[in-house]
Every structure is written in structure tokens, then in C-alpha cells.
Design an enzyme around this catalytic site. Structure first.
Site, PDB file in Angstrom:
ATOM      1  N   ASP A 203       0.834  -1.201   0.000  1.00 61.03           N
ATOM      2  CA  ASP A 203       0.000   0.000   0.000  1.00 61.03           C
ATOM      3  C   ASP A 203       0.876   1.261   0.000  1.00 61.03           C
ATOM      4  OD1 ASP A 203      -2.783   0.990   0.301  1.00 61.03           O
ATOM      5  OD2 ASP A 203      -2.069   1.793   2.205  1.00 61.03           O
ATOM      6  N   GLU A 265       1.765  -0.529  -4.952  1.00 59.78           N
ATOM      7  CA  GLU A 265       0.741   0.459  -5.304  1.00 59.78           C
ATOM      8  C   GLU A 265       1.498   1.763  -5.544  1.00 59.78           C
ATOM      9  OE1 GLU A 265      -3.129   2.971  -3.891  1.00 59.78           O
ATOM     10  OE2 GLU A 265      -1.537   2.499  -2.482  1.00 59.78           O
TER      11      GLU A 265
HETATM   12  C1  NOJ Z   1      -4.478   2.895  -0.879  1.00 55.06           C
HETATM   13  C2  NOJ Z   1      -5.571   1.901  -0.641  1.00 55.06           C
HETATM   14  O1  NOJ Z   1      -5.768   1.150  -1.815  1.00 55.06           O
HETATM   15  C3  NOJ Z   1      -6.782   2.701  -0.225  1.00 55.06           C
HETATM   16  O2  NOJ Z   1      -7.951   1.917  -0.230  1.00 55.06           O
HETATM   17  C4  NOJ Z   1      -6.491   3.298   1.121  1.00 55.06           C
HETATM   18  O3  NOJ Z   1      -7.585   4.101   1.509  1.00 55.06           O
HETATM   19  C5  NOJ Z   1      -5.225   4.137   1.084  1.00 55.06           C
HETATM   20  N1  NOJ Z   1      -4.160   3.512   0.375  1.00 55.06           N
HETATM   21  C6  NOJ Z   1      -4.726   4.407   2.471  1.00 55.06           C
HETATM   22  O4  NOJ Z   1      -4.221   3.204   3.015  1.00 55.06           O
END
Ligand code: NOJ
Length: 530
Positions: A203, A265
Site C-alpha cells: 500500500d 501500489e
Molecule cells: C491505498 C488503498 O488502496 C486505499 O484503499 C487506502 O484508503 C489508502 N491507500 C490508504 O491506506
């Protein structure tokens, strides 16, 4: 350079499961890990090789699991460690690997580390988070803004300092300048590797390290993407620091030592910057999500330009990752295709035949659209916090329609699902499974073709000349893919061979003698003649 040419994640197709919405095994209206186990046969039939589970850890669910209160356990609403072990084993028996979502940028404010950190300035875990004094007038320490709206700082009244939260105030950012934080995450990864987890989706992968001097972020320039203009500042100091690459070089050694995969991500729009997350010696992340591709329109020129720029920027051997939908950006059948079945079929053909690793989001295989929901009822905190209804992520997180029955095969007929199911009668897995011409069968057949043809897995990508509105490319020596992403008829010249799969299934097997005619929003994978 690590030799991972033959790695499963290069050849395979990955599938994201938002656990709470996949399948409810105990009738409480929320999906759970047992529900995933119960539907592994669907995924094996579909042909997926790996599953990424959205966060499964104990969490107060202020941000639906992305606020982790304990990295080493399973949220009781979703199951327990034993259920997860069974899922890993049952999936493994079907040659499917399980990836977890790792959230290293921030914890929940209920995590024991933060509870301790905020208890006093001398607390053992104080320096595990990012603290700074407010300015003399009481305003935040600098101009950093939260991705979820408002200042990225919250005053902690007990200790009189502000802590950083790039997301919600309930998600304090960890301090990646502190070695103890690194050690803690080494241990977390080791814990899950020992339990048979095949890797992690990381993440906020570009966000972990913050500017050591906490300098103000600069304003956007005219050339910045809309996302940056919307935020009103360039995130160059509150995230995107170069030191984050040291973290991934270290993690890559941990992952490669036991053949695990790291997926970032990477919310980045410059392909050159995205490329740096693979490492110049391919010594960082194995796969990085490509948000430029996700946010592009379904237009031939736009998509081709992104794919070509990605190809040109990536170091030799770096594997692109292609995604249309996820739990944040929405579902491609709505965003790209406005629900049009022909466009949905073209999109699936694109995702599954480009050079790279495709990630499907649960429901993509049946062309599931976003479910229109009233933002006033949002469970997602973001629309409330930002005041922007369009930022509601609930519509892409609704339950999987397994059947057209009451409860949609997702939950008991009498149970209230945690989010509305949408129109399951209009589109569901059971109906599409019974129809050879369905989107579901097209997805499955494209996955099978990819598995069968080395060109479609590892072959090079080369754009082919096309008329306006079309996009075509060669894969390896023996395949071409051509798509008509327009409402007019086109003919793609210079293609000779036999159609392996067409979006218009009646054309499967058709000979192509030098020009491939495609009707509006049609595509074909062609086995080309030598
Ligand atoms: C990216 C995640 O995919 C999302 O769902 C989340 O709200 C944010 N990061 C914070 O962790």
C-alpha cells in the site's frame, strides 16, 4: 540481476479479492475468508494463478482495513489464522498463490505502537511516528495536505505535538527514518512468508519516507496531471522521497530468498519515475501498478501511447502490470466502457494480451459495473471528509453477484449485505457460466489462450500500423492483437493468419488473408502465419 524470467507472476494472471464483498459463509452479510475458500473452484476454473486479498487484519475499519491494528492476526469478522492457513493450503492445491496487502505507510491509531507513542514524549514507540511542534500560532507544522482532504497534521493534546497522517487522522504515518520500524516490518514479512503467503501488494508504496526536514510542498505547475491540480500541491516532500528505494532493495532480498513477489501500489504518472520502483538492476519491486493506464480513457491513441512509453521507460526485463479496476479507482466496465458489453470485451482482451501481468478485480470477469449508490449513505470515509460525492469508493466495493437468487449467492437470502448488491439478476456468475458466448467465458478463454501460447505470456510487444480508432500490436513472432476502439468499421492491414479468439465469438477460427476487418468495438487475437 535476479533470474526470475520463469517466475509464476510473469506468466500468470492475478485476481484481487475485496474479502468483505466476495462471499459470506456465515450469513452475517459480510464476506469472509471461508467464503473465499468456498469459491476457489470458480477461480481455478477461470484460470487465475494468484489472489491478492485486500487487508484482512484486525482493524477498526475507519478506512476498511487500511487502518491496521495488528499486522500479525486476522480480523475476527473475516476469520482467523487457521482459516487463512486453510485458504493458503486449499488454494495451493489448485496451484493458486495468496498475496496479502501490506500497509507499511501508516497504522491505525488503535495499534499498540501508536497508543504507546501518543502516551508521552518519552514513550518507547514515540519515534516510530512522525511528530512535529505546531507553529507558534497553533497552525500545523507545514503545508502538507492529506490525500483524504484537509491538513496532514493532527494535534495530539496529551503531548502537545502534531502527528503526520497522509490519509485519515486515524491513520498516523510511520517514521521510516527509524530503524526499528524497518526491523518490525522485516519480522511481519517473515511471519507471513513462513505461513506460506506468496507475496505482498504494498500500500502507498511510493509514500513511506518523508522529507527529513519536513519542508513545505511546492504548488502544482501547469503541466501536472489533474490529480495534482486537484490536490493543490505537488507531493514531493510528504511522500515520493528517493530513500524509499533502500526499503525495497532490502525487501527484494527478503522476497527473493524465498521466491515471493512484491507488487507496488505506485500512484505515479511519469513512466520514468514508475520505472525506478523496479530498480535499475531489477532489485526492487517485481510489479508496479500503472495508474496512467487505469486513468486513461478507452481510446486507442491514449492507451497505445501509455503502453509504448511504459515499454520505453522500463529497464530491460521489468514486467509491466495492467489493471482496469480496483477498490479505489472504480470498475473499468463503468469507467472505460459506460456499461457497453462490446467495450467491456475489448477491455478484457487488452488487459489479458498486453505484454505484462494482468490483474483482474473480482467481478471483472463478468463485466461487473459500479453499483450506483447514494453518497449520503457512504461507508467510505472519503466523500464525507472531502465533501466530494464523486470520491465515494463504495460503488466499486459491492458484493459479488454469484447468482440471480435473493442474496445473489453472496449471502443468505434474509441477510442484509454490508453494501447493496446491485442488480444481480442483470449479470451474475451462474448465468454467464451457462452461456458459452458470455463475457465470463471470453475472460476464461483469453486466460487459457495466454497460458497455452508462450507469445502471449513472454513475447515482445510491438505496435502495428492501424487506421484511426484502432490499436494493434504484435506479440512475439506468432501473434497479433487488433482492437477497434471506435464506432466505425476499420480494416487493419498486414495481418495474415487465423483468429484464435475474437470478441465476437462467431469469428473464432476465421482465416485472415492480409487485412482484418473489425466492426465497431470489436477485437481479435490472431495467430499469424509465418
Ligand atoms: C491505498 C488503498 O488502496 C486505499 O484503499 C487506502 O484508503 C489508502 N491507500 C490508504 O491506506
Amino acid at each position: 540481476m535476479p533470474n526470475d524470467d520463469a517466475a509464476w507472476w510473469r506468466d500468470g494472471v492475478l485476481y484481487q479479492i475485496y474479502v468483505r464483498s466476495f462471499a459470506d459463509s456465515d450469513g452475517d452479510g459480510s464476506g469472509d475468508l471461508q467464503g473465499v475458500i468456498d469459491h476457489l473452484d470458480h477461480l481455478a476454473w477461470l484460470g487465475v494463478d494468484g489472489i491478492w486479498l485486500s487487508p484482512i487484519h484486525p482493524s477498526p475499519n475507519t478506512d476498511w482495513g487500511y487502518d491496521v491494528a495488528d499486522y500479525l492476526d486476522v480480523h475476527p469478522e473475516l476469520g482467523d489464522l487457521q482459516t487463512l492457513d486453510r485458504l493458503v493450503a486449499e488454494a495451493g492445491a489448485r496451484d493458486i498463490r495468496i498475496l496479502l496487502d501490506l500497509v507499511p505507510n501508516h497504522t491505525s491509531d488503535r495499534h499498540a505502537w501508536f497508543v504507546d507513542a501518543r502516551s508521552s514524549r518519552e514513550a518507547e514507540h514515540r519515534e516510530w511516528y512522525v511528530w512535529a511542534d505546531p507553529r507558534p500560532d497553533g497552525s500545523p507544522p507545514n503545508n502538507w495536505l492529506s490525500v483524504f482532504g484537509g491538513p496532514a497534521w493532527e494535534l495530539d493534546p496529551t503531548t502537545g505535538q502534531c502527528y503526520l497522517h497522509n490519509f485519515l487522522p486515524e491513520q498516523p504515518d510511520l517514521n521510516w527514518w527509524n530503524r526499528e520500524v524497518h526491523d518490525a516490518f522485516d519480522d511481519i514479512m517473515g511471519f507471513w512468508f513462513e505461513r506460506g503467503i506468496a507475496g505482498f501488494r504494498i500500500d502507498v508504496a511510493n509514500g513511506l519516507v518523508k522529507d527529513a526536514e519536513l519542508r513545505d510542498n511546492p504548488p502544482p505547475t501547469g503541466e501536472d496531471p489533474p490529480e495534482v491540480l486537484r490536490r493543490g500541491q505537488r507531493f514531493v516532500h510528504n511522500m515520493n522521497r528517493p530513500e524509499v528505494h533502500d526499503v525495497y532493495r532490502r525487501w527484494r532480498t527478503l522476497a527473493d530468498a524465498s521466491g515471493r513477489v512484491l507488487v507496488g501500489e505506485t500512484w505515479l504518472f511519469d513512466p520514468e519515475v514508475l520505472a525506478t520502483f523496479y530498480g535499475s538492476d531489477l532489485d526492487e519491486l517485481h510489479l508496479c501498478f500503472n495508474f496512467s493506464f487505469m486513468f486513461a480513457n478507452l481510446e486507442a491513441n491514449a492507451l497505445r501511447a501509455i503502453v509504448e512509453a511504459t515499454d520505453a521507460a522500463f529497464p530491460e526485463g521489468a514486467q509491466p502490470a495492467w489493471t482496469g479496476s480496483n477498490h479505489d479507482v472504480g470498475r473499468f466496465p463503468s469507467r472505460w466502457c459506460a456499461g457497453d458489453p462490446a467495450r467491456i470485451r475489448c477491455s478484457l482482451m487488452t488487459l489479458l494480451t498486453l505484454r505484462g501481468t494482468p490483474f483482474l478485480y473480482y467481478g471483472d470477469e463478468i463485466g461487473l459495473p459500479d453499483v450506483p449508490l447514494d453518497p449520503a449513505d457512504a461507508l467510505d470515509p472519503v466523500p464525507r471528509r472531502t465533501g466530494k460525492a464523486e470520491r465515494n469508493r463504495d460503488p466499486c466495493r459491492t458484493p459479488m453477484p454469484w447468482s440471480g437468487e435473493p442474496g445473489a449467492g453472496f449471502t443468505d437470502p434474509g441477510a442484509t449485505p454490508w453494501l447493496p448488491i446491485g442488480d444481480a439478476a442483470a449479470s451474475n456468475v451462474a448465468d454467464q457460466r451457462g452461456d458459452r458466448g458470455s463475457t465470463l467465458h471470453l475472460t476464461r478463454d483469453l486466460i487459457a489462450l495466454r497460458r497455452e501460447r508462450p507469445d502471449l505470456r513472454g513475447g515482445s510487444y510491438e505496435s502495428l500500423p492501424v487506421p484511426a480508432g484502432a490499436w494493434a500490436w504484435r506479440r512475439g513472432d506468432g501473434h497479433a492483437v487488433a482492437l477497434n476502439l471506435s464506432g466505425s468499421e476499420v480494416a487493419v492491414e498486414g495481418v495474415r493468419g487465423r483468429i484464435a479468439i475474437a470478441t465476437e465469438r462467431a469469428r473464432d477460427g476465421e482465416g485472415v488473408g492480409g487485412a482484418l476487418a473489425l466492426g465497431p468495438w470489436q477485437g481479435a487475437v490472431v495467430e499469424t502465419a509465418p
